[in-house]
Design an enzyme around this catalytic site. Structure first.
Site, PDB file in Angstrom:
ATOM      1  N   THR B 154       0.865  -1.203   0.000  1.00  0.00           N
ATOM      2  CA  THR B 154       0.000   0.000   0.000  1.00  0.00           C
ATOM      3  C   THR B 154       0.896   1.246   0.000  1.00  0.00           C
ATOM      4  OG1 THR B 154      -0.245  -0.107   2.410  1.00  0.00           O
ATOM      5  CG2 THR B 154      -1.991  -1.100   1.082  1.00  0.00           C
ATOM      6  N   LYS B 180       4.396  -6.988   3.922  1.00  0.00           N
ATOM      7  CA  LYS B 180       4.073  -5.615   3.536  1.00  0.00           C
ATOM      8  C   LYS B 180       3.780  -4.828   4.807  1.00  0.00           C
ATOM      9  CE  LYS B 180       0.684  -3.574   3.016  1.00  0.00           C
ATOM     10  NZ  LYS B 180      -0.025  -2.537   3.863  1.00  0.00           N
ATOM     11  N   THR B 191       2.162  -9.327  11.879  1.00  0.00           N
ATOM     12  CA  THR B 191       2.322  -8.067  11.185  1.00  0.00           C
ATOM     13  C   THR B 191       1.229  -7.845  10.189  1.00  0.00           C
ATOM     14  OG1 THR B 191       3.731  -6.685   9.876  1.00  0.00           O
ATOM     15  CG2 THR B 191       3.643  -8.975   9.260  1.00  0.00           C
ATOM     16  N   GLU B 278       7.042   4.587   7.124  1.00  0.00           N
ATOM     17  CA  GLU B 278       6.601   5.841   6.502  1.00  0.00           C
ATOM     18  C   GLU B 278       7.529   6.987   6.894  1.00  0.00           C
ATOM     19  OE1 GLU B 278       1.877   4.822   5.912  1.00  0.00           O
ATOM     20  OE2 GLU B 278       2.496   5.875   7.708  1.00  0.00           O
ATOM     21  N   ASN B 402       0.842  10.859   6.368  1.00  0.00           N
ATOM     22  CA  ASN B 402      -0.358  10.512   7.126  1.00  0.00           C
ATOM     23  C   ASN B 402      -1.359  11.643   7.238  1.00  0.00           C
ATOM     24  OD1 ASN B 402      -0.159   7.683   7.904  1.00  0.00           O
ATOM     25  ND2 ASN B 402       1.839   8.385   8.652  1.00  0.00           N
ATOM     26  N   SER B 407      -5.486   6.518   4.803  1.00  0.00           N
ATOM     27  CA  SER B 407      -5.126   5.105   4.937  1.00  0.00           C
ATOM     28  C   SER B 407      -5.891   4.490   6.089  1.00  0.00           C
ATOM     29  CB  SER B 407      -3.629   4.957   5.151  1.00  0.00           C
ATOM     30  OG  SER B 407      -3.245   5.598   6.340  1.00  0.00           O
TER      31      SER B 407
END
Lengths: 407, 407
Positions: B154, B180, B191, B278, B402, B407
């Site tokens: 993603t 991922k 995870t 991120e 973010n 998301s």
């Protein structure tokens, strides 16, 4: 920029029995007040709570030892250096400062309590502080609350003052307090410096209980970044100047109204810290109801208040309620029936029965998210307990401040 | 930009008994693979761990029910939508997808496990997924691991693949896995999607124990932002194709070397998630030794790894070790003797006996902080337990991603 109403009160009541001064001693920066002394009348009762951090700073250790021995007469606070992580040398410097003040003021060194805030891990310039003591003592004045509020700031952008008058049976009580803090804010038992005084005559034991109780609803319910400081301290002083009649139990007719007024002052001072949180653009109240225990409500509220994803969504004014649900989900309530959970933002119900509310629209969500003050109300629908935590969003500015500033 | 060595292995071993495909089904975005199907041979044993979030997503609920009934034959994963916070409707859609795949593949619907990742709280476009199934099944191939690794991403910027061959007594075992995740990363039991397969023949019960153990050292020891996802899942498959001899106890001579190889694959896949965290610019290993229990080491490591002040200091390459001490201080070890604590960054000792190390220099601190990979070693000097957590820094880019991305 601090969020919402952060104005200093129009009237800041002086408290009979308290004098203050703010001095530029040059601890770390030139030409800004960085040394605040508070003188407490001999008659006063004083209560103190300090950080629960295992790595508590040298002044906190000294303060605890002094406070165990006698009632405080002077509080001395420096900014620019937290005197934390400084080992035996740091403790000696804190003791030296207390002794220097005590000899000038002709009091017992144990009646001086030291406080420090600023960078962690550097040696404190105690010589500069001691050199500033004569000026600090000469300038003590009952009307210096605002100067003191400014003198204790570090990365704060506004002075934090609350003041109230309560008249009961013809007796007027006054309460005035100041606080500081905008980063490393997730107090555990106290905040990064709060000082509140009243002229009420309250017995020392009861005062300590009142401080613990009001602190639990105020400074112990705020978070900016989840980082508990090494130096958190909060002091409540009752000078007793207003009346010779001692309030010595919760049954006293003046206890309850004074407790409410104290709570208001403490909550205001705590909220001012969040409103001035580093980089804050939003002030959020996370209110959790319908829990089995207040602890689980508190856990859920902190999970939401600490979530970087929730905080960045509020910064972006993005009604991304899935992130709120995710935080509720990992808050640790193992038997939570998520199909009962509802979430609203101010008056907008966004989530009902664990999924999107039937009449919710993105437009309504985005409108409410664009406001500077938002109450996130989470109802767990499994009991009658509740709890509330105050926090702010996470912005570019937060990263900038903490990547640039050696705090 | 992902940090450090994040290269895909030169050789990705196919696993006999596993076929994969990646398809662009248009779940949320056009023209990118967003539907991954993994076919598992009938002979295989499969182990699964899923998120401990109370708000676990619809596919996770369906997966648990299916997995309790029979051994899985197909794993179906969509990106673009997490199908979380979607109530009964979301669960029905996850069931519909499993049923549609099962009827096409002529297997029991319970042998299909669904996985989803993406935005929380929006209805899943199950029609698009079902429409993509024929293509997905037609394209199944043993050599599609990299395509599948790309298909499950993603906000990730890199595909995450690990692959190993272990030869024992003339038998060559292969292990290949993909994962991922880059945000909402603080897995609790698994995870945000990891799939690992080996051709070893391992008994199902033992496989589940092995998964729990390796997961605890890998995916359960990473954090990007402290936000545990609603959709975390990790699957370990042993197809048994390599040998008819079953490994059914830790005493089997091949158990220990396979366990070590599996651990390496899991740790690599977990670290890849942090390296691709991120906005990450630094990869940090927080290693805590000298604890009384591993739990207290883990608590200290997470306190440091979650601290926004520590993370922003690393982003700024500022050797602000006071922030590390502050986090150690609030990690909850009440009787910690801070004067015994030492902290080093790679080979540079910064803090000894609770204060700055005698031979520490800012220059040395800043040099080590400027590196992209840093091990923060905290020694508590009170016992023999240890634990390690992997994390990354907190940058402007994290806030940008973010605040911008739903998301």
């Amino acid at each position: 920029m601090a969020v919402g109403n952060v104005a200093v009160p129009e009237i800041i009541y002086a408290i009979d029995g308290i004098k203050l001064s703010a001095t530029a001693a040059g601890v770390r920066y030139k030409d800004r007040d960085d040394l605040v002394v508070i003188e407490i009348a001999d008659s006063a009762a004083t209560a103190v709570v300090t950080t629960k951090s295992a790595f508590c700073a040298a002044p906190v250790r000294v303060l605890r030892e002094h406070f165990a021995k006698t009632s405080p007469r002077y509080l001395i606070t420096n900014t620019g250096n937290a005197n934390a992580g400084t080992g035996a040398d740091g403790k000696r410097r804190a003791e030296d400062i207390c002794a220097a003040l005590a000899s000038r003021a002709e009091v017992d060194s144990n009646s001086v309590l030291p406080f420090s805030t600023g960078v962690i891990g550097e040696p404190l310039n105690s010589d500069a502080i001691i050199a500033g003591l004569d000026t600090a003592l000469a300038n003590l004045d009952a009307d210096n609350w605002l100067a003191a509020a400014n003198g204790i700031l570090t990365t704060d952008t506004i002075p934090k003052v609350a003041s109230q008058k309560v008249t009961l049976d013809g007796t007027s009580y006054h309460i005035t307090g100041i606080s500081k803090g905008s980063g490393m804010i997730r107090p555990n038992m106290a905040t990064m410096l709060g000082y509140v005084a009243t002229d009420a005559n309250i017995a020392a034991d009861l005062l300590q209980e009142m401080l613990a109780a009001v602190n639990e609803q105020s400074f112990n319910r705020i978070t900016v970044d989840g980082d508990t400081s090494t130096n958190d301290c909060c002091v409540l002083i009752a000078t007793g100047k207003v009346s010779s009649q001692v309030i010595d139990s919760p049954e006293h007719p003046h206890y309850q109204p004074l407790f409410i007024a104290l709570t208001e002052v403490f909550v205001r001072l705590a909220q001012l810290i969040v409103r001035d949180g580093e980089g804050a653009t939003k002030f959020m109240t996370v209110k959790v109801t319908g829990g089995k225990t207040s602890q689980e409500c508190c856990d859920v509220a902190y999970a939401v208040a600490h979530s970087p994803l929730v905080k960045t969504a509020f910064f972006a004014s993005d009604a991304n309620w899935g992130r709120i649900l995710a935080a509720v989900g990992y808050a640790g309530i193992e038997d939570l029936d998520t199909e009962q959970v509802s979430v609203s933002l101010n008056e907008v119900m966004i989530c009902q029965n664990g999924t999107v509310a039937s009449d919710y629209t993105e437009a309504a969500g985005n409108e409410v998210m664009s406001r500077p003050e938002i109450t996130i109300h989470i109802d767990l629908a499994r009991g009658t307990a509740s709890d509330t935590v105050y926090t702010c969003d996470l912005s570019y500015e937060y990263v900038k401040i903490n990547a640039d500033y050696r705090s």
